[in-house]
Scaffold this motif. Structure first.
Motif, PDB file in Angstrom:
ATOM      1  N   GLU A 118      44.790  77.592   0.126  1.00 37.48           N
ATOM      2  CA  GLU A 118      45.079  76.823  -0.978  1.00 37.48           C
ATOM      3  C   GLU A 118      46.360  77.393  -1.547  1.00 37.48           C
ATOM      4  O   GLU A 118      46.608  78.503  -1.435  1.00 37.48           O
ATOM      5  CB  GLU A 118      44.076  77.140  -2.281  1.00 37.48           C
ATOM      6  CG  GLU A 118      42.799  76.153  -2.089  1.00 37.48           C
ATOM      7  CD  GLU A 118      42.082  76.014  -3.396  1.00 37.48           C
ATOM      8  OE1 GLU A 118      42.683  76.204  -4.249  1.00 37.48           O
ATOM      9  OE2 GLU A 118      40.875  76.025  -2.981  1.00 37.48           O
ATOM     10  N   LYS A 119      47.385  76.507  -1.823  1.00 37.74           N
ATOM     11  CA  LYS A 119      48.606  77.006  -2.484  1.00 37.74           C
ATOM     12  C   LYS A 119      48.900  75.792  -3.695  1.00 37.74           C
ATOM     13  O   LYS A 119      48.671  74.792  -3.291  1.00 37.74           O
ATOM     14  CB  LYS A 119      49.566  77.735  -1.675  1.00 37.74           C
ATOM     15  CG  LYS A 119      50.190  76.623  -0.813  1.00 37.74           C
ATOM     16  CD  LYS A 119      51.315  77.304  -0.159  1.00 37.74           C
ATOM     17  CE  LYS A 119      51.268  77.163   1.294  1.00 37.74           C
ATOM     18  NZ  LYS A 119      52.382  77.729   2.268  1.00 37.74           N
ATOM     19  N   THR A 120      49.648  76.110  -4.421  1.00 40.75           N
ATOM     20  CA  THR A 120      50.364  74.987  -5.413  1.00 40.75           C
ATOM     21  C   THR A 120      51.847  75.125  -5.067  1.00 40.75           C
ATOM     22  O   THR A 120      52.566  75.891  -5.402  1.00 40.75           O
ATOM     23  CB  THR A 120      50.026  75.455  -6.890  1.00 40.75           C
ATOM     24  OG1 THR A 120      48.576  75.619  -7.075  1.00 40.75           O
ATOM     25  CG2 THR A 120      50.716  74.211  -7.638  1.00 40.75           C
ATOM     26  N   ILE A 121      52.156  73.990  -4.796  1.00 42.32           N
ATOM     27  CA  ILE A 121      53.816  73.452  -4.587  1.00 42.32           C
ATOM     28  C   ILE A 121      54.290  72.667  -5.355  1.00 42.32           C
ATOM     29  O   ILE A 121      53.604  71.696  -5.921  1.00 42.32           O
ATOM     30  CB  ILE A 121      53.706  72.812  -2.970  1.00 42.32           C
ATOM     31  CG1 ILE A 121      53.275  73.688  -1.962  1.00 42.32           C
ATOM     32  CG2 ILE A 121      55.282  72.749  -2.870  1.00 42.32           C
ATOM     33  CD1 ILE A 121      53.297  72.862  -0.687  1.00 42.32           C
ATOM     34  N   LEU A 122      55.471  73.059  -6.022  1.00 38.08           N
ATOM     35  CA  LEU A 122      56.226  72.276  -7.033  1.00 38.08           C
ATOM     36  C   LEU A 122      57.376  71.751  -6.409  1.00 38.08           C
ATOM     37  O   LEU A 122      58.280  72.859  -6.014  1.00 38.08           O
ATOM     38  CB  LEU A 122      56.191  72.862  -8.453  1.00 38.08           C
ATOM     39  CG  LEU A 122      56.947  72.332  -9.536  1.00 38.08           C
ATOM     40  CD1 LEU A 122      56.660  71.149  -9.938  1.00 38.08           C
ATOM     41  CD2 LEU A 122      57.304  73.478 -10.595  1.00 38.08           C
TER      42      LEU A 122
ATOM     43  N   GLU B  80      49.038  64.525  -0.659  1.00 34.52           N
ATOM     44  CA  GLU B  80      47.714  65.349  -0.291  1.00 34.52           C
ATOM     45  C   GLU B  80      47.024  65.125   0.614  1.00 34.52           C
ATOM     46  O   GLU B  80      46.555  65.518   1.396  1.00 34.52           O
ATOM     47  CB  GLU B  80      47.264  66.264  -1.525  1.00 34.52           C
ATOM     48  CG  GLU B  80      48.102  67.045  -2.402  1.00 34.52           C
ATOM     49  CD  GLU B  80      47.364  67.494  -3.884  1.00 34.52           C
ATOM     50  OE1 GLU B  80      46.310  67.374  -3.779  1.00 34.52           O
ATOM     51  OE2 GLU B  80      48.095  67.722  -4.739  1.00 34.52           O
ATOM     52  N   LYS B  81      46.375  63.874   0.256  1.00 35.89           N
ATOM     53  CA  LYS B  81      45.143  63.557   0.908  1.00 35.89           C
ATOM     54  C   LYS B  81      45.556  62.759   2.420  1.00 35.89           C
ATOM     55  O   LYS B  81      44.809  63.378   3.494  1.00 35.89           O
ATOM     56  CB  LYS B  81      44.674  62.087   0.229  1.00 35.89           C
ATOM     57  CG  LYS B  81      43.159  61.931   0.499  1.00 35.89           C
ATOM     58  CD  LYS B  81      42.552  60.719  -0.196  1.00 35.89           C
ATOM     59  CE  LYS B  81      41.349  60.285   0.181  1.00 35.89           C
ATOM     60  NZ  LYS B  81      41.129  59.002  -0.590  1.00 35.89           N
TER      61      LYS B  81
ATOM     62  N   THR C 130      45.975  68.442   3.454  1.00 39.66           N
ATOM     63  CA  THR C 130      46.139  69.746   3.146  1.00 39.66           C
ATOM     64  C   THR C 130      45.387  70.292   1.996  1.00 39.66           C
ATOM     65  O   THR C 130      45.036  69.702   1.280  1.00 39.66           O
ATOM     66  CB  THR C 130      47.681  69.778   2.644  1.00 39.66           C
ATOM     67  OG1 THR C 130      48.010  71.367   2.370  1.00 39.66           O
ATOM     68  CG2 THR C 130      47.794  68.901   1.358  1.00 39.66           C
ATOM     69  N   PRO C 131      45.105  71.426   2.195  1.00 39.52           N
ATOM     70  CA  PRO C 131      44.339  72.194   0.951  1.00 39.52           C
ATOM     71  C   PRO C 131      45.304  72.400  -0.260  1.00 39.52           C
ATOM     72  O   PRO C 131      45.054  72.850  -1.410  1.00 39.52           O
ATOM     73  CB  PRO C 131      43.822  73.677   1.361  1.00 39.52           C
ATOM     74  CG  PRO C 131      44.696  73.922   2.549  1.00 39.52           C
ATOM     75  CD  PRO C 131      45.053  72.606   3.134  1.00 39.52           C
ATOM     76  N   ALA C 132      46.515  72.533   0.205  1.00 47.57           N
ATOM     77  CA  ALA C 132      47.690  72.539  -0.993  1.00 47.57           C
ATOM     78  C   ALA C 132      47.602  71.448  -1.877  1.00 47.57           C
ATOM     79  O   ALA C 132      47.341  70.435  -1.942  1.00 47.57           O
ATOM     80  CB  ALA C 132      49.140  72.731  -0.197  1.00 47.57           C
ATOM     81  N   LYS C 133      48.078  71.934  -3.317  1.00 46.13           N
ATOM     82  CA  LYS C 133      47.994  70.922  -4.246  1.00 46.13           C
ATOM     83  C   LYS C 133      49.780  71.010  -4.558  1.00 46.13           C
ATOM     84  O   LYS C 133      50.355  71.759  -4.341  1.00 46.13           O
ATOM     85  CB  LYS C 133      47.636  71.567  -5.618  1.00 46.13           C
ATOM     86  CG  LYS C 133      46.157  71.669  -5.501  1.00 46.13           C
ATOM     87  CD  LYS C 133      45.482  71.970  -6.937  1.00 46.13           C
ATOM     88  CE  LYS C 133      45.344  73.456  -7.157  1.00 46.13           C
ATOM     89  NZ  LYS C 133      44.917  74.069  -8.483  1.00 46.13           N
TER      90      LYS C 133
ATOM     91  N   THR D 127      58.460  70.205   1.562  1.00 43.21           N
ATOM     92  CA  THR D 127      57.249  70.389   1.000  1.00 43.21           C
ATOM     93  C   THR D 127      56.207  70.000   1.890  1.00 43.21           C
ATOM     94  O   THR D 127      55.031  70.689   2.091  1.00 43.21           O
ATOM     95  CB  THR D 127      57.217  69.352  -0.275  1.00 43.21           C
ATOM     96  OG1 THR D 127      58.024  69.906  -1.293  1.00 43.21           O
ATOM     97  CG2 THR D 127      55.811  69.069  -0.912  1.00 43.21           C
ATOM     98  N   ILE D 128      56.421  68.947   2.607  1.00 43.94           N
ATOM     99  CA  ILE D 128      55.480  68.642   3.715  1.00 43.94           C
ATOM    100  C   ILE D 128      55.160  69.876   4.783  1.00 43.94           C
ATOM    101  O   ILE D 128      54.017  70.144   5.211  1.00 43.94           O
ATOM    102  CB  ILE D 128      55.799  67.470   4.223  1.00 43.94           C
ATOM    103  CG1 ILE D 128      55.606  66.223   3.374  1.00 43.94           C
ATOM    104  CG2 ILE D 128      54.917  66.992   5.618  1.00 43.94           C
ATOM    105  CD1 ILE D 128      55.917  64.863   3.909  1.00 43.94           C
ATOM    106  N   ARG D 129      56.242  70.523   5.101  1.00 43.12           N
ATOM    107  CA  ARG D 129      56.145  71.463   6.041  1.00 43.12           C
ATOM    108  C   ARG D 129      55.298  72.652   5.268  1.00 43.12           C
ATOM    109  O   ARG D 129      54.470  73.175   5.816  1.00 43.12           O
ATOM    110  CB  ARG D 129      57.332  71.994   6.164  1.00 43.12           C
ATOM    111  CG  ARG D 129      58.463  71.312   7.265  1.00 43.12           C
ATOM    112  CD  ARG D 129      59.576  72.177   7.588  1.00 43.12           C
ATOM    113  NE  ARG D 129      60.534  71.622   8.463  1.00 43.12           N
ATOM    114  CZ  ARG D 129      61.487  72.064   9.065  1.00 43.12           C
ATOM    115  NH1 ARG D 129      61.920  73.379   8.581  1.00 43.12           N
ATOM    116  NH2 ARG D 129      62.314  71.443   9.973  1.00 43.12           N
TER     117      ARG D 129
END
Lengths: 454, 454
Positions: B405-409, B89-90, B94-97, B392-394
């Motif tokens: 913000e969004k949460t990706i699994l 993430e860092k 990205t603001p995504a988790k 995921t990176i896309r």
């Protein structure tokens, strides 16, 4: 309900300090010396190691705080699970209970990152931009490449023994994936390398040559230091996180080891599990602690305690240790990580003080044990680790013969997925055991004649 | 205090049932049929699969109990850890988790044992003594060899595509270590193998040929059955343990995915993570579920939903699925596990009902993503898994662009330590992307002309 087989810890359970056995020895360890026998002070090591790690090397505090950032990196794979080997017990029909600590879950596949991460981190703190090191089988070079990538801002240069480099091309790619640079040794990059290649362009290389190249390249640059994956005191210190976790996990499962077993080459994974238990032993617990080594490289079982050099070219200080002699070239065992002529001074000292015993096992018996382990417990072991398994199975069979319950705890130091060549030899029936003739041992021991005694 | 990066579960937290998405589809799935379009009943599959697995194949119960003995085997590596990819993430800013489920901790190194263990176990319950199967890259052959060793009393015979067999000699040794037998396909052991070798002694083999050999050898012996590592309904069922664990872990960490991502070849690891979340979606949660596939084998993104055969020789029943045509031979991608012309009928049906979307990614972008992942998160990914990372990176970059913000699994389906060859091509700059010309896709799609329609 199927039985519990593993104990997991959460990140909050991570030990916050490393345990330093040096604080608890009955007699102090002898210092490193120069060939005349004069003690070598910290400042003499400064061109090779950063001062913060040299301080750990000579530290005698019992507990050393683990910096929070290092704990952050440890969380990538730690705490590691502790397993009860119920299926192996059943296959052996033993009354012994067998536990193993699974250090193979690290990204590099072994216990080596336990010290690679702190070494990279302390070097970075000290302003170092590049680390040089050597690797034989490739476990250490992979671990340090991984650590430098994660910690960031540090280049990793690995001199890999040429014959291993050629036989195991995937180790190089593994290091590259983490940004590590891996060159076959001897190389044209160093004076010692060029000299050796000029004399023998087809040399297979050796760990001694690789160490010499790594140190030569390190001392030439202000911002470069050298990193070693075993033998030294600070490496043993970092590895004690293994045994501390195991103590918590054994407590959680309500058991206590009567026997603790690890394989030993330079001594680091063995020390990692054993030292916290040596501490328990010092406080009155009855525990046998066994180092398992190759019959073809019998450092603890056959070599005397002496001052000897860490490398063939005698570039390192003399260390007080059990040593077969720095000219000893071990036979081409698959367990490359156990092919070392010496033994960590701390492990040697623990042996001298009677806290540990040692056993030497032929290669074929180790692979037989590893195959049985894979087919019962599921995991494919590193060739080095197979020595711990073989010693464990011997102890379990002894329990059967004696009809006695006992609890065995073993360090499963790494997986063997990068080292399957040895299994192929085993299945093809062309594995050798390399028993060592006495005259060979006498000859290499003679290389220590004239060196000072501890 | 360094931040939490992983959530571990204990053995007591293991899900006790598999989740069957078939129970919750709005419309029933079309049945397998013969070339005339007549539905194929369970009894027609009996020479190939044991009846207890055939029952699972046609089952529409929402929950299927996991036998306690299978839970016992799952404990060898399950529950698997869930990671927060803080370092990735860092690096992406990205603001995504980003979270990932680490299925690489199994002894075989991927999610495949989730179904290999139950398949071996149910076959043994049914009195079967031998399983035959095929493998391309080797992940499935390794997993089934592991499962047969652990469950015991079942021989495992793997037909491995000859070109992979020659390129990846260590996969064979890995299978041997667990007692599996691995032969290059085509072989002289079967009629179809002998026929093909007579015509072309130097053929590289194909998955289609290997399936034909495995099925031929299976149907000739009363005590032998065939085992498939993906595509079928019961395989998807077994894999749902992944998503159920992830649901618990996400709850423990107090988060919920907005996006769920898995790579998809036959569909099994994708289904394993996705199906429990499709269930949440059916109950009103807003979740995007994305299957990531190779641009060079674009089953979900480019192929129509049709009846098609599972193999080139048309030995299997016709399955209702997205298919590029059974004559489609994918380019020599490193992600061998994604080189399949069809897609699991359950995944295809979920696509038709609008629960999932798909994306296709070129190989080079996937390796770029995998290298970034290795250098930030530490783990070296399987070539297949790299497609999930790239997707995921896309998504994470899209979050940056949108400032949302969004949460990706993501399902991290396996490690790449046995498949480092692809990384070498990437570093050497000689990796190809194989975009597919329309006429090639049209030609292979034409192989389905005349087959019945679902």
């Amino acid at each position: 309900m199927s039985e519990q087989i593993k104990v997991v810890l959460t990140e909050d359970d991570l030990p916050k300090q490393w345990y330093n056995l040096a604080a608890d020895f009955a007699t102090p360890m002898a210092p490193p010396v120069d060939p005349e026998g004069n003690p070598i002070g910290p400042e003499a090591l400064a061109p090779v190691f950063p001062m913060n790690l040299i301080e750990q090397e000579v530290c005698t505090d019992r507990w050393v705080d683990i910096p929070d950032e290092i704990l952050g990196y440890y969380k990538i794979w730690r705490p590691t699970p502790l397993y009860r080997a119920r299926r192996l017990e059943k296959a052996l029909g033993t009354p012994a209970k067998i536990y193993y600590k699974n250090e193979g879950v690290s990204p590099a596949g072994s216990h080596k990152p336990n010290t690679a991460i702190p070494q990279a981190w302390y070097n970075k703190q000290f302003g170092i931009k590049k680390l040089t090191t050597e690797t034989g089988a490739g476990q250490w070079g992979s671990a340090l490449s991984f650590a430098c990538a994660l910690v960031g801002g540090i280049e990793c240069k690995v001199f890999m023994v040429r014959i291993s480099f050629d036989q195991k091309p995937f180790r190089k790619i593994m290091m590259n994936t983490w940004g590590g640079i891996c060159v076959p040794s001897p190389s044209m990059e160093t004076e010692v390398g060029r000299k050796i290649l000029a004399e023998d362009p087809d040399t297979p290389g050796s760990l001694g040559i690789a160490i010499s190249e790594a140190i030569e390249q390190c001392v030439q640059a202000e911002d470069t230091r050298y990193s070693l994956g075993s033998v030294l005191n600070h490496v043993m210190l970092h590895q004690t996180i293994i045994g501390q976790e195991a103590q918590k996990q054994m407590q959680m499962i309500g058991d206590n080891p009567d026997v603790v077993i690890g394989c030993a080459g330079g001594g680091s994974n063995f020390a990692g599990l054993a030292f916290p238990y040596i501490n328990e032993r010092m406080h009155g617990k009855e525990i046998r602690i066994i180092a398992s080594e190759p019959e073809a490289c019998p450092t603890l079982t056959q070599a005397k305690f002496r001052y000897d050099s860490g490398d063939i070219a005698m570039m390192t200080p003399l260390l007080p240790m059990h040593s077969l002699g720095h000219t000893f070239v071990p036979p081409p065992l698959h367990a490359g990580g156990l092919r070392y002529h010496g033994m960590a001074p701390m492990v040697s000292h623990a042996m001298n003080e009677g806290h540990i015993e040692a056993t030497a096992i032929p290669q074929t018996e180790c692979y037989e044990a590893a195959v049985q382990f894979a087919r019962t417990e599921g995991f494919i072991s590193a060739p080095e680790t197979s020595h711990a398994i073989a010693a464990t199975i011997r102890e379990a069979k002894r329990a059967t013969e004696e009809g006695k319950e006992k609890t065995i705890l073993m360090n499963w130091s790494g997986h063997g997925l990068m080292d399957l060549k040895g299994y192929e030899s085993y299945f093809n029936g062309n594995m050798e055991d390399y028993p060592l003739p006495d005259e060979l041992l006498e000859k290499s021991a003679a290389s220590m004649d004239g060196l000072p005694m501890p």
